[in-house]
Design a protein around this motif. Structure first.
Motif, mmCIF file in Angstrom:
data_model
loop_
_atom_site.group_PDB
_atom_site.id
_atom_site.type_symbol
_atom_site.label_atom_id
_atom_site.label_comp_id
_atom_site.label_asym_id
_atom_site.label_seq_id
_atom_site.Cartn_x
_atom_site.Cartn_y
_atom_site.Cartn_z
ATOM 1 N N SER A 246 0.794 -1.228 0.000
ATOM 2 C CA SER A 246 0.000 0.000 0.000
ATOM 3 C C SER A 246 0.826 1.277 0.000
ATOM 4 N N PHE A 286 -10.445 -1.067 11.596
ATOM 5 C CA PHE A 286 -11.437 -0.498 10.670
ATOM 6 C C PHE A 286 -12.741 -0.208 11.408
ATOM 7 N N ASP A 300 -16.506 9.668 1.580
ATOM 8 C CA ASP A 300 -15.442 8.940 0.890
ATOM 9 C C ASP A 300 -14.674 8.152 1.944
ATOM 10 N N THR A 301 -14.651 6.828 1.831
ATOM 11 C CA THR A 301 -14.012 6.000 2.860
ATOM 12 C C THR A 301 -12.524 6.299 2.999
ATOM 13 N N ALA A 302 -11.902 6.829 1.954
ATOM 14 C CA ALA A 302 -10.468 7.130 2.014
ATOM 15 C C ALA A 302 -10.157 8.261 2.989
ATOM 16 N N GLU A 305 -9.660 5.937 6.159
ATOM 17 C CA GLU A 305 -9.166 4.564 6.016
ATOM 18 C C GLU A 305 -8.090 4.549 4.940
ATOM 19 N N ILE A 307 -6.672 1.959 3.578
ATOM 20 C CA ILE A 307 -6.972 0.887 2.619
ATOM 21 C C ILE A 307 -8.402 0.426 2.852
ATOM 22 N N HIS A 308 -8.977 -0.213 1.848
ATOM 23 C CA HIS A 308 -10.303 -0.779 2.036
ATOM 24 C C HIS A 308 -10.191 -2.002 2.947
ATOM 25 N N GLU A 310 -11.772 -4.689 3.041
ATOM 26 C CA GLU A 310 -11.902 -5.949 2.299
ATOM 27 C C GLU A 310 -10.559 -6.417 1.735
ATOM 28 N N THR A 311 -9.606 -5.496 1.582
ATOM 29 C CA THR A 311 -8.288 -5.842 1.046
ATOM 30 C C THR A 311 -7.594 -6.888 1.904
ATOM 31 N N LYS A 315 -14.127 -6.146 7.522
ATOM 32 C CA LYS A 315 -15.311 -5.344 7.241
ATOM 33 C C LYS A 315 -15.268 -4.107 8.121
ATOM 34 N N ARG A 316 -15.793 -3.039 7.604
ATOM 35 C CA ARG A 316 -15.856 -1.792 8.365
ATOM 36 C C ARG A 316 -16.908 -1.913 9.453
#
Length: 500
Positions: A246, A286, A300-302, A305, A307-308, A310-311, A315-316
């Motif tokens: 990342s 998360f 916007d999750t970014a 966070e 990274i997502h 799910e990567t 789960k959030r």
């Protein structure tokens, strides 16, 4: 034999089953080792250090079972600079040995009570012996970060001449710093064999040191799942992989989507819990509470966070407490399938914060109960609580006083009882006795979640004439929850009477 070419990309040697198992109190049986080894192989690690063959007969049986699994990964054992250790590794049908020799003068003098020349001879002799018997050899300098670098280089070169295919630099007590790690590996990268980095986390810098070493030219990182290991632990597999991927755009062969699953597996089998604030795999990695953060996530999750989730197979989660904001509660309610108006949302938020101020984290069950209570309250209650006081003690008779408004008319009354809840209910009944005759037929209380600050849910059956109705209240305070339940029951009974 299976071997790996270490030039051209970053490789991973996982030592959860050896260095990780050396965590005080951890002991894995054969089936547990096999389970972890299978998951490590599926994860994509290049080398699995399955244990140390000198540990015990049971350890060797487990390592032989791992080697017989036909895994893609190379299966390795830690060995000392002794030919008898190599013989044990051969009996286990392993692919390689991690041959560890002390290289700092401190270790050579204090631990081995030997000298540099003797260490050099042992390293060469055992390397030659292992290679002659078909084993891949990774020659490892123990306490390399406190060793004389020219001597360390001379051992490495002698090992290469003796047949070692890989080398390893061990920061045995975690005293390396990232700047030095980069410089040292920049110099060692000119050796004619790839060099691995093996760091410990005594000062919390194992991941930083490992990444710096890789940037400096290290070909492989030694890691453990969750960073478990002796003292402060080892370099964390998940941290290194995700930092490379990342932050540096460097890919490994690790299937990052399986990182959380193997983290939970290793935690369960070793009995070592993962710290909530642990990077990547900690439960809070998360998880969001602060209202301003959740507001940003919705946009916007970014925003909050890197990274997502799910990567890495996560789960959030949105949790609620005193830092919660309207966005947090609204999002959490939406996930529960609950819709409400602004006024109702404000009341739900107020109750969530009230619990948060008591040190309580509001769970989904708590939130659902709170929402259901708020949404069931009459828009214009006929009986409304204005003031409430309760007094009790070990020698005093529990006494409650209430001021309520009945159809806009204020009434003040007091009551006693066998306990504070009974006194409060009796005070309310007396306050409205001139208007309606209500009875409490049933009373039941449940704790929604555990702990002394748990949200409690109170159920009451109230009766008026030949009609009865069940109502409920909820809160961290059992007395207030009981008052709320009784008032809701009274209001619903009076509404039914009015509706005919």
């Amino acid at each position: 034999m299976r071997g790996i070419a270490l030039f051209g990309k970053v490789h991973i040697l996982d030592t959860t089953l050896r260095d990780g198992e050396q965590t005080p109190g951890v002991s894995l049986n054969l089936e547990e080792k096999l389970d972890i080894a299978r998951h490590l192989d599926a994860l994509g690690v290049d080398v699995i250090e399955a244990g140390s063959v000198v540990t015990s007969e049971g350890e060797r049986g487990a390592m032989k079972a791992v080697a017989a699994e036909g895994l893609r990964a190379e299966i390795c054992s830690y060995v000392r600079a002794r030919t008898e250790d190599v013989d044990l590794a051969l009996e286990c049908d392993l692919d390689s040995v991690h041959l560890v020799v002390p290289v700092s003068d401190l270790h050579i003098r204090s631990k081995l009570r030997s000298d540099r020349d003797s260490v050099m001879r042992s390293a060469v002799e055992v390397t030659e012996y292992a290679r002659a018997h078909g084993l891949v050899v990774e020659l490892s300098g123990e306490d390399a970060s406190r060793a004389d670098e020219p001597f360390l280089r001379s051992i490495y070169l002698a090992g290469i001449d003796a047949g070692a295919e890989r080398l390893c630099y061990c920061d045995t007590v975690g005293v390396l710093v990232p700047e030095k790690a980069f410089e040292v590996f920049s110099r060692l990268s000119d050796l004619p064999a790839p060099v691995s980095v093996h760091c410990h986390d005594d000062f919390g810098m194992a991941t930083a040191n490992t990444v710096s070493a890789l940037r400096g030219g290290a070909a492989m990182a030694h890691v453990t799942v969750n960073g478990i290991g002796e003292r402060g632990g080892n370099t964390s597999l998940e941290e290194v992989v995700m930092t490379l991927q990342s932050l540096y755009g460097i890919k490994t062969e690790i299937r990052s989507g399986d990182l959380y699953a193997i983290s939970r597996l290793v935690s369960r089998l070793t009995g070592i819990p993962v710290a909530p604030n642990k990077a990547i795999v900690g439960e809070n990695a998360f998880t969001h509470e602060a209202g301003i953060h959740v507001h940003g996530l919705i946009a916007d999750t970014a925003t909050y966070e890197p990274i997502h989730p799910e990567t890495v197979g996560r789960k959030r989660r949105i949790v609620l407490g005193k830092h919660a904001g309207r966005s947090s509660v609204e999002l959490a309610l939406r996930e529960l399938g609950i819709e409400c108006e602004k006024r109702e949302l404000a009341e739900i938020l107020s109750r969530v914060k009230e619990l948060g101020d008591k040190g309580k984290r509001v769970t989904d069950a708590d939130l659902q109960t709170i929402a259901e209570i708020v949404l069931s309250i009459q828009k214009e209650p006929k009986v409304k609580l204005e003031e409430f006081t309760v007094v009790c003690g070990n020698r005093a008779t529990p006494t409650a006083s209430v001021k309520i408004a009945v159809n806009g008319t204020e009434m003040l009354e007091a009551g006693t009882g066998v306990g504070p809840v009974d006194a409060a209910i009796n005070a309310i009944r007396r306050a409205i006795s001139g208007v309606r005759d209500v009875r409490l037929e049933e009373y039941h209380v449940d704790a929604i979640t555990g702990g002394t600050s748990a949200l409690v849910e109170v159920w009451v059956t109230m009766a008026m004439g030949d009609r009865s109705i069940t109502a409920r209240g909820a809160g961290a305070d059992i007395i207030m929850a009981s008052v709320e339940a009784v008032l809701e029951g009274i209001n619903r009974l009076m509404q039914l009477e009015e509706d005919g």
